[in-house]
Design a protein around this motif. Structure first.
Motif, PDB file in Angstrom:
ATOM      1  N   VAL A 228     101.936  33.343   4.199  1.00 55.59           N
ATOM      2  CA  VAL A 228     102.320  34.265   5.257  1.00 55.59           C
ATOM      3  C   VAL A 228     101.242  35.330   5.384  1.00 55.59           C
ATOM      4  O   VAL A 228     100.595  35.680   4.397  1.00 55.59           O
ATOM      5  CB  VAL A 228     103.702  34.899   4.960  1.00 55.59           C
ATOM      6  CG1 VAL A 228     103.655  35.747   3.708  1.00 55.59           C
ATOM      7  CG2 VAL A 228     104.213  35.700   6.142  1.00 55.59           C
ATOM      8  N   GLN A 229     101.048  35.837   6.572  1.00 52.32           N
ATOM      9  CA  GLN A 229     100.072  36.902   6.777  1.00 52.32           C
ATOM     10  C   GLN A 229     100.662  38.243   6.355  1.00 52.32           C
ATOM     11  O   GLN A 229     101.887  38.439   6.397  1.00 52.32           O
ATOM     12  CB  GLN A 229      99.656  36.970   8.234  1.00 52.32           C
ATOM     13  CG  GLN A 229      98.750  35.827   8.667  1.00 52.32           C
ATOM     14  CD  GLN A 229      98.194  36.035  10.055  1.00 52.32           C
ATOM     15  OE1 GLN A 229      98.829  36.629  10.908  1.00 52.32           O
ATOM     16  NE2 GLN A 229      96.985  35.527  10.298  1.00 52.32           N
TER      17      GLN A 229
ATOM     18  N   GLY B 161     103.950  40.090   7.595  1.00 50.67           N
ATOM     19  CA  GLY B 161     104.907  39.090   8.034  1.00 50.67           C
ATOM     20  C   GLY B 161     106.128  39.016   7.143  1.00 50.67           C
ATOM     21  O   GLY B 161     106.274  39.781   6.171  1.00 50.67           O
ATOM     22  N   SER B 162     107.006  38.078   7.468  1.00 52.31           N
ATOM     23  CA  SER B 162     108.260  37.910   6.737  1.00 52.31           C
ATOM     24  C   SER B 162     108.380  36.493   6.209  1.00 52.31           C
ATOM     25  O   SER B 162     107.804  35.552   6.757  1.00 52.31           O
ATOM     26  CB  SER B 162     109.451  38.217   7.645  1.00 52.31           C
ATOM     27  OG  SER B 162     109.415  39.548   8.098  1.00 52.31           O
ATOM     28  N   LEU B 163     109.152  36.381   5.151  1.00 50.83           N
ATOM     29  CA  LEU B 163     109.402  35.074   4.546  1.00 50.83           C
ATOM     30  C   LEU B 163     110.765  35.141   3.876  1.00 50.83           C
ATOM     31  O   LEU B 163     111.161  36.199   3.352  1.00 50.83           O
ATOM     32  CB  LEU B 163     108.317  34.765   3.512  1.00 50.83           C
ATOM     33  CG  LEU B 163     108.120  33.298   3.098  1.00 50.83           C
ATOM     34  CD1 LEU B 163     107.640  32.472   4.280  1.00 50.83           C
ATOM     35  CD2 LEU B 163     107.119  33.215   1.951  1.00 50.83           C
TER      36      LEU B 163
ATOM     37  N   ASN C 197     110.187  41.188   3.824  1.00 54.89           N
ATOM     38  CA  ASN C 197     109.556  41.719   5.033  1.00 54.89           C
ATOM     39  C   ASN C 197     108.343  42.567   4.656  1.00 54.89           C
ATOM     40  O   ASN C 197     108.172  42.951   3.498  1.00 54.89           O
ATOM     41  CB  ASN C 197     110.566  42.549   5.822  1.00 54.89           C
ATOM     42  CG  ASN C 197     111.793  41.754   6.214  1.00 54.89           C
ATOM     43  OD1 ASN C 197     111.703  40.595   6.611  1.00 54.89           O
ATOM     44  ND2 ASN C 197     112.955  42.388   6.097  1.00 54.89           N
TER      45      ASN C 197
ATOM     46  N   ARG D 165     105.219  41.989   4.200  1.00 55.69           N
ATOM     47  CA  ARG D 165     104.563  41.450   3.029  1.00 55.69           C
ATOM     48  C   ARG D 165     103.186  42.045   2.855  1.00 55.69           C
ATOM     49  O   ARG D 165     102.468  42.319   3.831  1.00 55.69           O
ATOM     50  CB  ARG D 165     104.444  39.917   3.136  1.00 55.69           C
ATOM     51  CG  ARG D 165     105.777  39.198   3.255  1.00 55.69           C
ATOM     52  CD  ARG D 165     106.758  39.567   2.167  1.00 55.69           C
ATOM     53  NE  ARG D 165     106.223  39.471   0.830  1.00 55.69           N
ATOM     54  CZ  ARG D 165     106.178  38.348   0.135  1.00 55.69           C
ATOM     55  NH1 ARG D 165     106.636  37.235   0.640  1.00 55.69           N
ATOM     56  NH2 ARG D 165     105.689  38.359  -1.091  1.00 55.69           N
TER      57      ARG D 165
ATOM     58  N   VAL E 253     104.292  31.882  -3.331  1.00 59.32           N
ATOM     59  CA  VAL E 253     104.226  32.673  -2.101  1.00 59.32           C
ATOM     60  C   VAL E 253     102.848  33.316  -2.058  1.00 59.32           C
ATOM     61  O   VAL E 253     102.448  34.001  -3.005  1.00 59.32           O
ATOM     62  CB  VAL E 253     105.315  33.747  -2.057  1.00 59.32           C
ATOM     63  CG1 VAL E 253     105.109  34.653  -0.843  1.00 59.32           C
ATOM     64  CG2 VAL E 253     106.690  33.106  -2.021  1.00 59.32           C
TER      65      VAL E 253
ATOM     66  N   VAL F 148     100.286  35.717   0.301  1.00 62.61           N
ATOM     67  CA  VAL F 148     100.172  36.636   1.437  1.00 62.61           C
ATOM     68  C   VAL F 148      98.697  36.858   1.709  1.00 62.61           C
ATOM     69  O   VAL F 148      97.973  37.358   0.848  1.00 62.61           O
ATOM     70  CB  VAL F 148     100.870  37.969   1.144  1.00 62.61           C
ATOM     71  CG1 VAL F 148     100.806  38.877   2.381  1.00 62.61           C
ATOM     72  CG2 VAL F 148     102.315  37.737   0.730  1.00 62.61           C
TER      73      VAL F 148
END
Length: 116
Positions: free
Chosen positions: A12-13, A16-18, A83, A85, A112, A114
């Motif tokens: 995820v950038q 961003g959210s995951l 959220n 991130r 994960v 980022v």
């Protein structure tokens, strides 16, 4: 035998959210607490958040306001909404379950990443 299966990890950038999910299965006593920890290479595993069967939550200070943990006790599942991130959130996130006999179970972990 109890198994915890995590899902939802990935790339995820920053900003961003995951959402991570974890499901417990197998023969076990009732689950008292579920939660998430994370670990990066060369560092100790650290608390992200936990939630009890009564819905009480506990977050690491650096996660407060950005992460939200939720649980479906009937299904023995726990989720972590992440959220805003940051690159420093990059880690392997592992699901935890503690039953009423204080037996602790861990998932395999999900990566994960980022990107900045």
């Amino acid at each position: 035998q109890v198994q915890l299966l995590e899902s939802g990890g990935g790339l995820v950038q920053a900003g961003g959210s995951l959402r991570l999910s974890c499901a417990a299965s197998g023969t076990m006593f009732s689950i008292r607490t579920m939660g998430w920890y994370r670990q990066t290479p060369g560092k100790q595993r650290e608390l992200v958040a936990t939630i009890t069967s009564g819905g009480s939550t506990n977050y690491a200070d650096t996660m407060k306001g950005r992460f939200a943990i939720s649980r479906d006790s009937a299904k023995n599942t726990v989720a972590l909404q992440m959220n805003s991130r940051k690159p420093e959130d990059t880690a392997v996130y592992s699901c935890l379950a503690v039953d009423t006999q204080y037996q602790t179970y861990w998932g395999q972990g999900t990566q994960v990443t980022v990107s900045s």
